[in-house]
Write a protein that holds these residues in place. Sequence first.
Motif, mmCIF file in Angstrom:
data_model
loop_
_atom_site.group_PDB
_atom_site.id
_atom_site.type_symbol
_atom_site.label_atom_id
_atom_site.label_comp_id
_atom_site.label_asym_id
_atom_site.label_seq_id
_atom_site.Cartn_x
_atom_site.Cartn_y
_atom_site.Cartn_z
ATOM 1 N N TYR A 29 0.864 -1.179 0.000
ATOM 2 C CA TYR A 29 0.000 0.000 0.000
ATOM 3 C C TYR A 29 0.898 1.225 0.000
ATOM 4 O O TYR A 29 1.822 1.323 0.797
ATOM 5 N N VAL A 30 0.632 2.157 -0.911
ATOM 6 C CA VAL A 30 1.442 3.368 -1.037
ATOM 7 C C VAL A 30 0.516 4.575 -1.078
ATOM 8 O O VAL A 30 -0.511 4.561 -1.758
ATOM 9 N N ILE A 31 0.901 5.626 -0.354
ATOM 10 C CA ILE A 31 0.218 6.904 -0.441
ATOM 11 C C ILE A 31 1.254 7.927 -0.907
ATOM 12 O O ILE A 31 2.374 7.956 -0.404
ATOM 13 N N ARG A 32 0.866 8.731 -1.896
ATOM 14 C CA ARG A 32 1.793 9.681 -2.510
ATOM 15 C C ARG A 32 1.169 11.073 -2.484
ATOM 16 O O ARG A 32 -0.006 11.247 -2.793
ATOM 17 N N LYS A 33 1.972 12.075 -2.100
ATOM 18 C CA LYS A 33 1.523 13.468 -2.060
ATOM 19 C C LYS A 33 2.560 14.315 -2.765
ATOM 20 O O LYS A 33 3.734 14.272 -2.447
ATOM 21 N N SER A 34 2.103 15.074 -3.757
ATOM 22 C CA SER A 34 2.980 15.965 -4.510
ATOM 23 C C SER A 34 2.519 17.405 -4.327
ATOM 24 O O SER A 34 1.395 17.663 -3.909
ATOM 25 N N ILE A 35 3.363 18.328 -4.706
ATOM 26 C CA ILE A 35 3.021 19.747 -4.630
ATOM 27 C C ILE A 35 1.806 20.002 -5.517
ATOM 28 O O ILE A 35 1.780 19.625 -6.673
ATOM 29 N N GLY A 58 -10.676 0.453 -8.813
ATOM 30 C CA GLY A 58 -12.082 0.258 -8.494
ATOM 31 C C GLY A 58 -12.387 0.256 -7.015
ATOM 32 O O GLY A 58 -11.505 0.352 -6.163
ATOM 33 N N GLU A 59 -13.645 0.160 -6.739
ATOM 34 C CA GLU A 59 -14.146 0.207 -5.369
ATOM 35 C C GLU A 59 -14.139 -1.154 -4.677
ATOM 36 O O GLU A 59 -14.430 -1.255 -3.507
ATOM 37 N N ASP A 60 -13.825 -2.211 -5.410
ATOM 38 C CA ASP A 60 -13.841 -3.545 -4.827
ATOM 39 C C ASP A 60 -12.845 -3.713 -3.701
ATOM 40 O O ASP A 60 -12.994 -4.583 -2.854
ATOM 41 N N ASN A 61 -11.819 -2.899 -3.681
ATOM 42 C CA ASN A 61 -10.770 -3.040 -2.664
ATOM 43 C C ASN A 61 -10.929 -2.031 -1.524
ATOM 44 O O ASN A 61 -9.981 -1.765 -0.818
ATOM 45 N N ARG A 62 -12.127 -1.503 -1.327
ATOM 46 C CA ARG A 62 -12.362 -0.482 -0.294
ATOM 47 C C ARG A 62 -12.003 -0.980 1.107
ATOM 48 O O ARG A 62 -11.326 -0.304 1.865
ATOM 49 N N LEU A 68 -5.268 -1.461 5.203
ATOM 50 C CA LEU A 68 -3.868 -1.083 4.975
ATOM 51 C C LEU A 68 -3.598 0.348 5.424
ATOM 52 O O LEU A 68 -2.545 0.658 5.982
ATOM 53 N N ARG A 69 -4.561 1.224 5.201
ATOM 54 C CA ARG A 69 -4.439 2.617 5.649
ATOM 55 C C ARG A 69 -4.283 2.662 7.167
ATOM 56 O O ARG A 69 -3.458 3.412 7.698
ATOM 57 N N SER A 70 -5.063 1.849 7.859
ATOM 58 C CA SER A 70 -4.998 1.787 9.322
ATOM 59 C C SER A 70 -3.639 1.260 9.795
ATOM 60 O O SER A 70 -3.063 1.782 10.757
ATOM 61 N N ARG A 71 -3.125 0.231 9.125
ATOM 62 C CA ARG A 71 -1.807 -0.309 9.485
ATOM 63 C C ARG A 71 -0.709 0.734 9.286
ATOM 64 O O ARG A 71 0.196 0.859 10.121
ATOM 65 N N LEU A 72 -0.785 1.488 8.187
ATOM 66 C CA LEU A 72 0.223 2.520 7.941
ATOM 67 C C LEU A 72 0.109 3.638 8.972
ATOM 68 O O LEU A 72 1.120 4.109 9.498
ATOM 69 N N ALA A 73 -1.106 4.050 9.285
ATOM 70 C CA ALA A 73 -1.314 5.093 10.294
ATOM 71 C C ALA A 73 -0.739 4.677 11.646
ATOM 72 O O ALA A 73 -0.152 5.495 12.364
ATOM 73 N N ALA A 74 -0.879 3.400 11.992
ATOM 74 C CA ALA A 74 -0.330 2.900 13.261
ATOM 75 C C ALA A 74 1.190 3.006 13.301
ATOM 76 O O ALA A 74 1.776 3.157 14.367
ATOM 77 N N ARG A 75 1.826 2.932 12.150
ATOM 78 C CA ARG A 75 3.288 3.082 12.081
ATOM 79 C C ARG A 75 3.716 4.544 12.080
ATOM 80 O O ARG A 75 4.761 4.895 12.627
ATOM 81 N N LEU A 76 2.931 5.409 11.430
ATOM 82 C CA LEU A 76 3.331 6.808 11.268
ATOM 83 C C LEU A 76 2.972 7.688 12.466
ATOM 84 O O LEU A 76 3.687 8.643 12.762
ATOM 85 N N SER A 77 1.878 7.381 13.133
ATOM 86 C CA SER A 77 1.425 8.219 14.259
ATOM 87 C C SER A 77 2.452 8.364 15.368
ATOM 88 O O SER A 77 2.703 9.487 15.818
#
Length: 87
Positions: A29-35, A58-62, A68-77
Amino acid sequence: MFQWQSHAQNGFDWKEHGYRGISDKDMTYVIRKSIDQPVVEEIYMNTEDPYQQRPLRGEDNRSMRAQLRSRLAARLSPIGDPFVNWL
């Protein structure tokens, strides 16, 4: 005449741009932020796409995305990473 200014002088914070991710043997899972760009989230199935060339669409992987977002947040927080704001 060329005048150089650093991004920091223009209010740009490198910690708030770039990408963060979390991975295991099955998926990445990757999240990317650009200017001046919207946040982009991608999920790759490592077993089927080991070179991560085809993100899932698609929405099938919601529910998978939320997990995965929750797992990443647990590492970054705990380290105060500003990317938590976009999860």
